[in-house]
Design a protein around this motif. Structure first.
Motif, PDB file in Angstrom:
ATOM      1  N   TYR A  44       0.647  -1.280   0.066  1.00 39.68           N
ATOM      2  CA  TYR A  44      -0.043   0.066  -0.097  1.00 39.68           C
ATOM      3  C   TYR A  44       0.762   1.203   0.113  1.00 39.68           C
ATOM      4  CZ  TYR A  44      -4.203  -2.581   0.670  1.00 39.68           C
ATOM      5  OH  TYR A  44      -5.227  -3.414   0.319  1.00 39.68           O
ATOM      6  N   THR A  45       2.344   1.005  -0.105  1.00 39.18           N
ATOM      7  CA  THR A  45       3.014   2.261  -0.171  1.00 39.18           C
ATOM      8  C   THR A  45       3.350   2.769  -1.772  1.00 39.18           C
ATOM      9  OG1 THR A  45       4.752   0.873  -0.237  1.00 39.18           O
ATOM     10  CG2 THR A  45       4.024   1.665   2.017  1.00 39.18           C
ATOM     11  N   PHE A  46       2.656   2.026  -2.614  1.00 38.61           N
ATOM     12  CA  PHE A  46       2.918   2.566  -4.053  1.00 38.61           C
ATOM     13  C   PHE A  46       2.246   3.877  -4.151  1.00 38.61           C
ATOM     14  CE2 PHE A  46       4.651  -1.811  -4.171  1.00 38.61           C
ATOM     15  CZ  PHE A  46       5.922  -1.685  -4.903  1.00 38.61           C
ATOM     16  N   TYR A 117      -6.005  -7.609  -3.935  1.00 36.77           N
ATOM     17  CA  TYR A 117      -6.960  -7.267  -2.701  1.00 36.77           C
ATOM     18  C   TYR A 117      -8.249  -6.594  -3.057  1.00 36.77           C
ATOM     19  CZ  TYR A 117      -2.620  -7.830   0.116  1.00 36.77           C
ATOM     20  OH  TYR A 117      -1.518  -8.224   0.632  1.00 36.77           O
ATOM     21  N   GLY A 118      -8.751  -6.866  -4.144  1.00 39.23           N
ATOM     22  CA  GLY A 118     -10.174  -6.508  -4.719  1.00 39.23           C
ATOM     23  C   GLY A 118     -10.446  -4.919  -4.273  1.00 39.23           C
ATOM     24  N   SER A 119      -9.448  -4.181  -4.647  1.00 36.42           N
ATOM     25  CA  SER A 119      -9.609  -2.768  -4.254  1.00 36.42           C
ATOM     26  C   SER A 119     -10.652  -1.850  -5.315  1.00 36.42           C
ATOM     27  CB  SER A 119      -8.194  -2.053  -4.424  1.00 36.42           C
ATOM     28  OG  SER A 119      -7.559  -2.335  -3.380  1.00 36.42           O
ATOM     29  N   TYR A 120     -11.277  -2.944  -6.295  1.00 37.60           N
ATOM     30  CA  TYR A 120     -12.119  -2.087  -7.177  1.00 37.60           C
ATOM     31  C   TYR A 120     -13.431  -2.313  -6.790  1.00 37.60           C
ATOM     32  CZ  TYR A 120     -11.330  -7.157  -8.503  1.00 37.60           C
ATOM     33  OH  TYR A 120     -11.493  -8.644  -8.292  1.00 37.60           O
ATOM     34  N   GLN A 220     -10.084   3.663   2.828  1.00 35.19           N
ATOM     35  CA  GLN A 220      -9.015   2.821   2.257  1.00 35.19           C
ATOM     36  C   GLN A 220      -9.374   1.305   2.254  1.00 35.19           C
ATOM     37  OE1 GLN A 220      -5.068   4.083   3.042  1.00 35.19           O
ATOM     38  NE2 GLN A 220      -4.433   3.421   1.199  1.00 35.19           N
ATOM     39  N   ASN A 221      -9.228   0.506   1.124  1.00 31.53           N
ATOM     40  CA  ASN A 221      -9.320  -0.807   1.410  1.00 31.53           C
ATOM     41  C   ASN A 221      -8.180  -1.579   2.243  1.00 31.53           C
ATOM     42  OD1 ASN A 221     -10.550  -3.502   0.760  1.00 31.53           O
ATOM     43  ND2 ASN A 221      -9.069  -3.810  -0.895  1.00 31.53           N
ATOM     44  N   ASN A 222      -8.226  -2.628   2.553  1.00 32.57           N
ATOM     45  CA  ASN A 222      -6.895  -3.266   3.271  1.00 32.57           C
ATOM     46  C   ASN A 222      -6.834  -4.697   3.004  1.00 32.57           C
ATOM     47  OD1 ASN A 222      -8.514  -5.050   5.663  1.00 32.57           O
ATOM     48  ND2 ASN A 222      -9.712  -3.134   5.382  1.00 32.57           N
ATOM     49  N   PRO A 223      -5.707  -5.111   3.307  1.00 31.99           N
ATOM     50  CA  PRO A 223      -5.636  -6.456   2.873  1.00 31.99           C
ATOM     51  C   PRO A 223      -6.456  -7.808   3.185  1.00 31.99           C
ATOM     52  CG  PRO A 223      -3.486  -5.565   3.746  1.00 31.99           C
ATOM     53  CD  PRO A 223      -4.628  -4.689   4.385  1.00 31.99           C
ATOM     54  N   ILE A 224      -7.188  -7.575   4.532  1.00 34.01           N
ATOM     55  CA  ILE A 224      -8.332  -8.527   4.531  1.00 34.01           C
ATOM     56  C   ILE A 224      -9.664  -8.277   3.825  1.00 34.01           C
ATOM     57  CG2 ILE A 224      -7.145  -9.508   6.495  1.00 34.01           C
ATOM     58  CD1 ILE A 224      -9.108  -7.834   8.252  1.00 34.01           C
ATOM     59  N   GLY A 225      -9.822  -6.961   3.432  1.00 36.55           N
ATOM     60  CA  GLY A 225     -11.352  -6.287   2.695  1.00 36.55           C
ATOM     61  C   GLY A 225     -12.337  -6.370   3.819  1.00 36.55           C
ATOM     62  N   VAL A 226     -11.945  -6.095   5.055  1.00 33.96           N
ATOM     63  CA  VAL A 226     -13.153  -5.970   5.891  1.00 33.96           C
ATOM     64  C   VAL A 226     -13.077  -4.526   6.324  1.00 33.96           C
ATOM     65  CG1 VAL A 226     -13.910  -6.662   8.277  1.00 33.96           C
ATOM     66  CG2 VAL A 226     -12.541  -8.366   6.908  1.00 33.96           C
ATOM     67  N   THR A 227     -14.250  -4.094   6.499  1.00 28.27           N
ATOM     68  CA  THR A 227     -14.606  -2.479   6.899  1.00 28.27           C
ATOM     69  C   THR A 227     -14.282  -2.441   8.239  1.00 28.27           C
ATOM     70  OG1 THR A 227     -16.426  -2.621   5.303  1.00 28.27           O
ATOM     71  CG2 THR A 227     -16.231  -0.958   6.773  1.00 28.27           C
ATOM     72  N   GLU A 228     -13.680  -1.289   8.478  1.00 31.91           N
ATOM     73  CA  GLU A 228     -13.537  -0.835   9.822  1.00 31.91           C
ATOM     74  C   GLU A 228     -14.661  -0.531  10.761  1.00 31.91           C
ATOM     75  OE1 GLU A 228     -12.691   1.217   7.313  1.00 31.91           O
ATOM     76  OE2 GLU A 228     -10.613   1.746   7.061  1.00 31.91           O
ATOM     77  N   LYS A 229     -14.859  -1.498  11.741  1.00 27.00           N
ATOM     78  CA  LYS A 229     -15.790  -1.157  12.700  1.00 27.00           C
ATOM     79  C   LYS A 229     -15.732  -0.376  14.063  1.00 27.00           C
ATOM     80  CE  LYS A 229     -17.044  -5.949  10.951  1.00 27.00           C
ATOM     81  NZ  LYS A 229     -16.892  -7.387  11.305  1.00 27.00           N
ATOM     82  N   VAL A 329     -16.418 -11.612  -1.564  1.00 25.80           N
ATOM     83  CA  VAL A 329     -15.085 -11.524  -0.839  1.00 25.80           C
ATOM     84  C   VAL A 329     -14.187 -10.677  -1.571  1.00 25.80           C
ATOM     85  CG1 VAL A 329     -13.109 -12.774   0.274  1.00 25.80           C
ATOM     86  CG2 VAL A 329     -15.600 -13.752   0.393  1.00 25.80           C
ATOM     87  N   LYS A 330     -13.647  -9.761  -0.998  1.00 23.42           N
ATOM     88  CA  LYS A 330     -12.526  -8.875  -1.353  1.00 23.42           C
ATOM     89  C   LYS A 330     -11.199  -9.575  -1.810  1.00 23.42           C
ATOM     90  CE  LYS A 330     -15.020  -4.520  -0.180  1.00 23.42           C
ATOM     91  NZ  LYS A 330     -14.868  -3.378   0.659  1.00 23.42           N
ATOM     92  N   SER A 331     -10.639  -9.786  -0.772  1.00 24.13           N
ATOM     93  CA  SER A 331      -9.147 -10.012  -0.893  1.00 24.13           C
ATOM     94  C   SER A 331      -9.103 -11.589  -1.353  1.00 24.13           C
ATOM     95  CB  SER A 331      -8.683  -9.784   0.489  1.00 24.13           C
ATOM     96  OG  SER A 331      -7.150 -10.473   0.611  1.00 24.13           O
TER      97      SER A 331
END
Length: 432
Positions: A44-46, A117-120, A220-229, A329-331
């Motif tokens: 995610y640093t790119f 990671y299914g960021s789309y 932002q998406n993340n490596p597990i594709g789970v939304t922040e709760k 499932v995103k990731s």
């Protein structure tokens, strides 16, 4: 920023005055404190690396434009003069050329990460589409810029690529002449290519602004594709990710510096050190390395128009990807079957690049030998056949594999939250 209430409080009279009229300081402060998922890895640093690449390309390009001569009589000599006589030209010109390669290297890593990671996926469809637009404008900018040094490969590359527009039914020839400013790649072509090459990076910068805006609007998406709760699922962007991005940028700059100072011509073509000669065709015309996969797709069919449609389709399919992947499932971390097909997809992209650099009739994978006119020659899979196989897989991955797998694959169990994926069950329970 949407969903992120501002915590900025101006302390001084000047900042208070400015904040009431143009809250640009507030916007920067909100950006730095934006809550980001706490499990972002180095893939995610790119984004930060790409921002650096864009700035380097714009600044070095503006300086080079001050010394470049956009005419067929002076272009090649002006580039050589920049490298030899202009102060720091020996650094700026290779920095711009190598920087283009580094820019594409980073953008491909960024895109592959998004695919993995299914960021789309929803609600980030527009974010993904704006990213695809940036990539498309980058391709146009790079192609136009490649013509400017007026070397042999520049000239013949432009001749071949613009020649494909002539294959479009009915309007093809008119379109090609409009693009070239005449009947062949000439002075008018070089002038308009230079003007557009100067303009497009600023359009890219505008699209990057939209891309970042969309990113902060949907989160932002993340490596597990789970939304922040909960609040524990996020970290402030600064200092956590500013430090992480800074480290990644430093490592990337080492790679950049290696090519810039030790291998400045490794990613280009030697024929571009020969001035363009319309009467002498290079033995093998190839584009820059970052276009090779699409060049291989273009040559994978014998019909010119079909090749153009396939090449265009290879990019268009990225725009509609959010609606092709049917999985909830995103990731791909949690989709082992899809992950296997994705790894094959990456291999096929490299195979396409390899095929694009090779001569179609040459044998890529020899299986034996045969006698031709009394001479023993290799027999096996040619670059042409190999590019056809890779092209079929490229489209099958998007149009068949992803839609079908999304319906039939059973994903493995995912963590309930980002905090649980980082700290584990026991520590997560203690934190909660």
């Amino acid at each position: 920023m949407s969903g992120h209430p501002s915590t900025y409080e101006p302390k001084y009279a000047a900042t208070k005055w400015m904040d009431q009229r143009l809250p640009i300081i507030r916007m920067g402060a909100d950006f730095m404190t934006y809550p980001s998922p706490r499990n972002l890895n180095y893939w995610y640093t790119f984004g930060a690396i790409l921002a650096l690449c864009l700035v380097v390309q714009i600044i070095s390009g503006i300086i080079l434009a001050m010394h470049y001569v956009p005419s067929i009589d002076g272009a090649f000599a002006s580039v050589q003069r920049i490298r030899r006589d202009v102060p720091f030209g020996w650094l700026l010109q290779p920095m711009h050329a190598v920087g283009a390669s580094m820019f594409f290297l980073a953008v491909y890593m960024h895109m592959f990460r998004g695919l993995y990671y299914g960021s789309y996926k929803a609600p980030r469809e527009v974010l993904w589409i704006v990213g695809c637009l940036i990539y498309l404008v980058m391709m146009a900018t790079a192609f136009l810029g490649y013509t400017l040094p007026w070397g042999q490969m520049s000239f013949w590359g432009a001749t071949v690529i613009t020649g494909f527009f002539g294959a479009v039914p009915i309007v093809g020839e008119s379109l090609q002449q409009w693009l070239l400013g005449g009947y062949a790649v000439d002075n008018a072509t070089l002038n308009r290519f230079f003007a557009l090459h100067y303009l497009l990076p600023f359009i890219i910068a505008g699209l990057v602004g939209l891309h970042v805006w969309a990113l902060h609007h949907v989160g932002q998406n993340n490596p597990i594709g789970v939304t922040e709760k909960t609040k524990s699922d996020t970290l402030s962007f600064h200092p956590y990710y500013t430090v992480k991005d800074a480290f990644a940028v430093a490592v990337f700059l080492l790679i950049f510096a290696f090519f810039l100072f030790y291998q400045p011509d490794a990613l280009g073509h030697a024929d571009n050190y020969i001035e363009a000669d319309p009467m002498k065709t290079p033995a093998h015309i190839v584009p820059e390395w970052y276009f090779l996969p699409f060049y291989a797709i273009l040559r994978a069919v014998p019909d010119k128009l079909a090749g153009i449609l396939l090449m265009g389709g290879a990019i268009v399919v990225l725009f509609v990807l959010p609606w092709l992947d049917t999985s909830k499932v995103k990731s791909l971390r949690f989709r082992p079957v899809a992950r296997g097909f994705f790894l094959i997809f990456i291999v096929m992209c490299f195979v396409l690049g390899w095929c694009g650099a090779g001569t179609p009739d040459d044998v890529a994978l020899p299986f034996g030998s045969k006698m031709v006119d009394g001479v023993s020659v290799d027999s096996g899979l040619t670059f042409y056949r190999l590019s056809q196989i890779a092209t079929i897989y490229y489209f099958a991955y998007f149009l068949i594999i992803l839609p079908v797998l999304g319906l039939v694959e059973k994903p493995i169990k995912r963590p309930d939250s980002i905090t649980q994926s980082v700290l584990g069950d026991k520590k997560h329970e203690k934190t909660a």
